[in-house]
Scaffold this active site. Structure first.
Site, PDB file in Angstrom:
ATOM      1  N   ARG A 273       0.808  -1.217   0.000  1.00 18.38           N
ATOM      2  CA  ARG A 273       0.000   0.000   0.000  1.00 18.38           C
ATOM      3  C   ARG A 273       0.846   1.275   0.000  1.00 18.38           C
ATOM      4  NH1 ARG A 273      -4.911  -0.364   2.285  1.00 18.38           N
ATOM      5  NH2 ARG A 273      -4.104  -2.110   3.481  1.00 18.38           N
ATOM      6  N   ARG A 308     -12.721  -2.120  -2.126  1.00 22.89           N
ATOM      7  CA  ARG A 308     -12.427  -1.724  -0.744  1.00 22.89           C
ATOM      8  C   ARG A 308     -13.606  -1.024  -0.053  1.00 22.89           C
ATOM      9  NH1 ARG A 308      -8.986   1.361   0.780  1.00 22.89           N
ATOM     10  NH2 ARG A 308      -8.238   0.234   2.580  1.00 22.89           N
ATOM     11  N   CYS A 339     -25.722  -5.571  -9.046  1.00 18.11           N
ATOM     12  CA  CYS A 339     -27.003  -5.845  -8.414  1.00 18.11           C
ATOM     13  C   CYS A 339     -26.775  -6.175  -6.942  1.00 18.11           C
ATOM     14  CB  CYS A 339     -27.696  -6.994  -9.127  1.00 18.11           C
ATOM     15  SG  CYS A 339     -27.873  -6.686 -10.886  1.00 18.11           S
TER      16      CYS A 339
HETATM   17  C1  LIG Z   1      -0.618  -7.937   2.556  1.00 14.76           C
HETATM   18  C2  LIG Z   1       0.755  -8.240   2.986  1.00 14.76           C
HETATM   19  C3  LIG Z   1       1.771  -7.287   2.827  1.00 14.76           C
HETATM   20  C4  LIG Z   1       1.517  -5.898   2.312  1.00 14.76           C
HETATM   21  O1  LIG Z   1       0.625  -5.217   3.088  1.00 14.76           O
HETATM   22  P1  LIG Z   1       0.408  -3.640   2.879  1.00 14.76           P
HETATM   23  O2  LIG Z   1      -0.698  -3.322   3.829  1.00 14.76           O
HETATM   24  O3  LIG Z   1       0.023  -3.443   1.461  1.00 14.76           O
HETATM   25  O4  LIG Z   1       1.691  -2.974   3.214  1.00 14.76           O
HETATM   26  C5  LIG Z   1       3.042  -7.654   3.166  1.00 14.76           C
HETATM   27  N1  LIG Z   1       3.332  -8.893   3.648  1.00 14.76           N
HETATM   28  C6  LIG Z   1       2.378  -9.834   3.813  1.00 14.76           C
HETATM   29  C7  LIG Z   1       2.770 -11.172   4.316  1.00 14.76           C
HETATM   30  C8  LIG Z   1       1.066  -9.533   3.488  1.00 14.76           C
HETATM   31  O5  LIG Z   1       0.119 -10.472   3.665  1.00 14.76           O
END
Ligand SMILES: *Cc1c(COP(=O)(O)O)cnc(C)c1O
Length: 417
Positions: A273, A308, A339
């Site tokens: 993210r 989201r 729907c």
């Molecule tokens: C989802 C996930 C991330 C990344 O998470 P962000 O919230 O996008 O930073 C990193 N490592 C693992 C193991 C994850 O499941």
């Protein structure tokens, strides 16, 4: 605070002539700057590396861009590993942080040379049966409880991930007895955290754990993986994380607990993210307004393009392009065409008057956006574009077609029933 965009209404209108809405567009310059800032914040650590969480934005062009900046990939499935390999990323450039993993998936990951991050002690058997225990392995830790400044931050007791402390010690010793020689520990306690202390607090906990591991079983860790979880300001009034301060906080803990005790190890992150979230937008055209018991604005994107808001009630800021300076004309629900009544990008959102054909920009959609898309109601997944540093627009994933939709189906009328 208003959210800035690296493009104008005129540009977006031109793009729409070639690429019908909805589509995603990512900003190369923004992603580059973000990675450079992250690397600078951790430049003090020997071997620091970001393993980009592929699930956030699984697009080869994005992965190649990140790879050119020194990032590896964090994968959780064979297709994510395959995408990394096809982008020239392999070996210790891949972290395989999966859970409930099958032998087949371990074989794919080990074949690519990935570092295996084991979610559970029972996975050791499966890994060994699949392809033997590799020289380098990582174990995922779940401390049960995790607090920042005496604030319990998400109990981990109901989190399905990771091993308890006794299991972690047992797993590391077992892996050593089966031939592993380089060890790492991984933990992820939260997601979308805008707390500058999150990484430093997690690091402190894992550094203390590293000391305990050395003392109790004589293993000195080679790396610690702080995983993902750094947040982004989805709300216009939120401030972005000061990544320099995050890096400094981790450095203080490192100096105090590791360096002072003669341990040098590399730190890894698995951010998703934080790297791409703010640098991607979903552009959609307004279909029109609807006034019943509430007021609605309908758009040509739906939750199948960005789930989201429907899934988590997540806030995504919305701009009506070219009308940024206009006052709100009222509050509306911005809805797609599924729907399902939760197909809403915004609920009771103050927006200026929207007319059919207006372009709405849904902000902060660069991570966990397109990647969570699906085909419900026969909706086809939309295209992804890249706004390059040179200011050009390149299509980096075409929109799905009807032929793609039918590719996995058998519609042969001769098929015997
Ligand atoms: C989802 C996930 C991330 C990344 O998470 P962000 O919230 O996008 O930073 C990193 N490592 C693992 C193991 C994850 O499941």
């Amino acid at each position: 605070m208003t959210k800035k965009l690296p493009f104008t209404l005129e540009q977006a209108k031109t793009w729409r002539e070639t690429f019908p809405t909805p589509f995603y567009i990512y900003d190369e310059a923004g992603i580059r700057l973000c990675v450079e800032r992250l690397k600078r914040a951790f430049a003090w650590n020997p071997g620091f590396r970001e393993y980009f969480a592929v699930k956030a934005t699984p697009n080869p062009t994005i992965l190649r861009l990140l790879s050119s900046l020194g990032c590896g990939t964090d994968c959780a499935s064979a297709p994510e590993v395959e995408m990394s390999v096809r982008c020239g990323i392999r070996g210790d450039g891949i972290m395989f942080s999966s859970n409930e993993t099958t032998e087949r998936e371990y074989r794919a990951a080990v074949e690519a040379g990935a570092i295996i991050n084991l979610d559970d002690i029972t996975q050791i058997d499966i890994l060994e049966r699949a392809c033997g225990v590799p020289e380098t392995v990582c174990c995922r830790y779940n401390p049960g409880e995790f607090a920042i400044a005496n604030d319990i931050m998400g109990h981990q007791y109901d989190s399905k991930f990771g091993m308890t402390k006794p299991q972690l010690f047992e797993a590391l010793a077992l892996l050593r007895s089966k031939g592993a020689r380089r060890f790492g520990v991984h933990a992820m306690m939260t997601s979308n955290s805008l707390d500058t202390d999150y990484y430093p607090t997690l690091a402190r906990e894992l550094f203390l754990l590293a000391l305990e591991i050395r003392e109790k079983i004589g293993i000195t860790l080679s790396f610690i993986d702080l995983s993902g979880g750094l947040g982004i300001p989805y709300l216009p009034e939120e401030q972005p994380l000061d990544i320099g301060a995050v890096g400094e906080g981790v450095r203080r803990a490192y100096d105090e607990l590791l360096a002072a005790n003669g341990i040098t190890l590399s730190l890894y992150t698995e951010l998703g993210r934080y790297i791409t979230g703010p640098y991607g937008w979903l552009l959609t055209s307004a279909i029109g307004e609807k006034h019943i018991y509430k007021d609605y604005v309908g758009v040509d994107a739906s939750a199948s393009d960005l789930m989201r808001p429907a899934m988590y009630g997540a806030y995504h800021h919305i701009t009506v392009l070219g009308k940024e300076a206009l006052p709100p004309a009222g509050t509306v629900d911005v809805v797609g065409s599924l729907c399902e009544n939760n197909d809403k990008f915004a609920v009771d959102r103050p927006l200026p008057k929207v007319e059919a054909g207006d372009i709405l920009v849904i902000h902060d959609a660069g991570a966990h956006g397109h990647s969570m898309g699906y085909n419900y109601n026969g909706r086809l997944r939309c295209a992804e574009l890249l706004l390059t540093q040179a200011g050009e627009v390149r299509m980096i994933r075409r929109a799905e077609t009807m032929a793609d939709y039918f590719a996995t189906l058998d519609v042969d009328p001769e098929f015997p029933l």
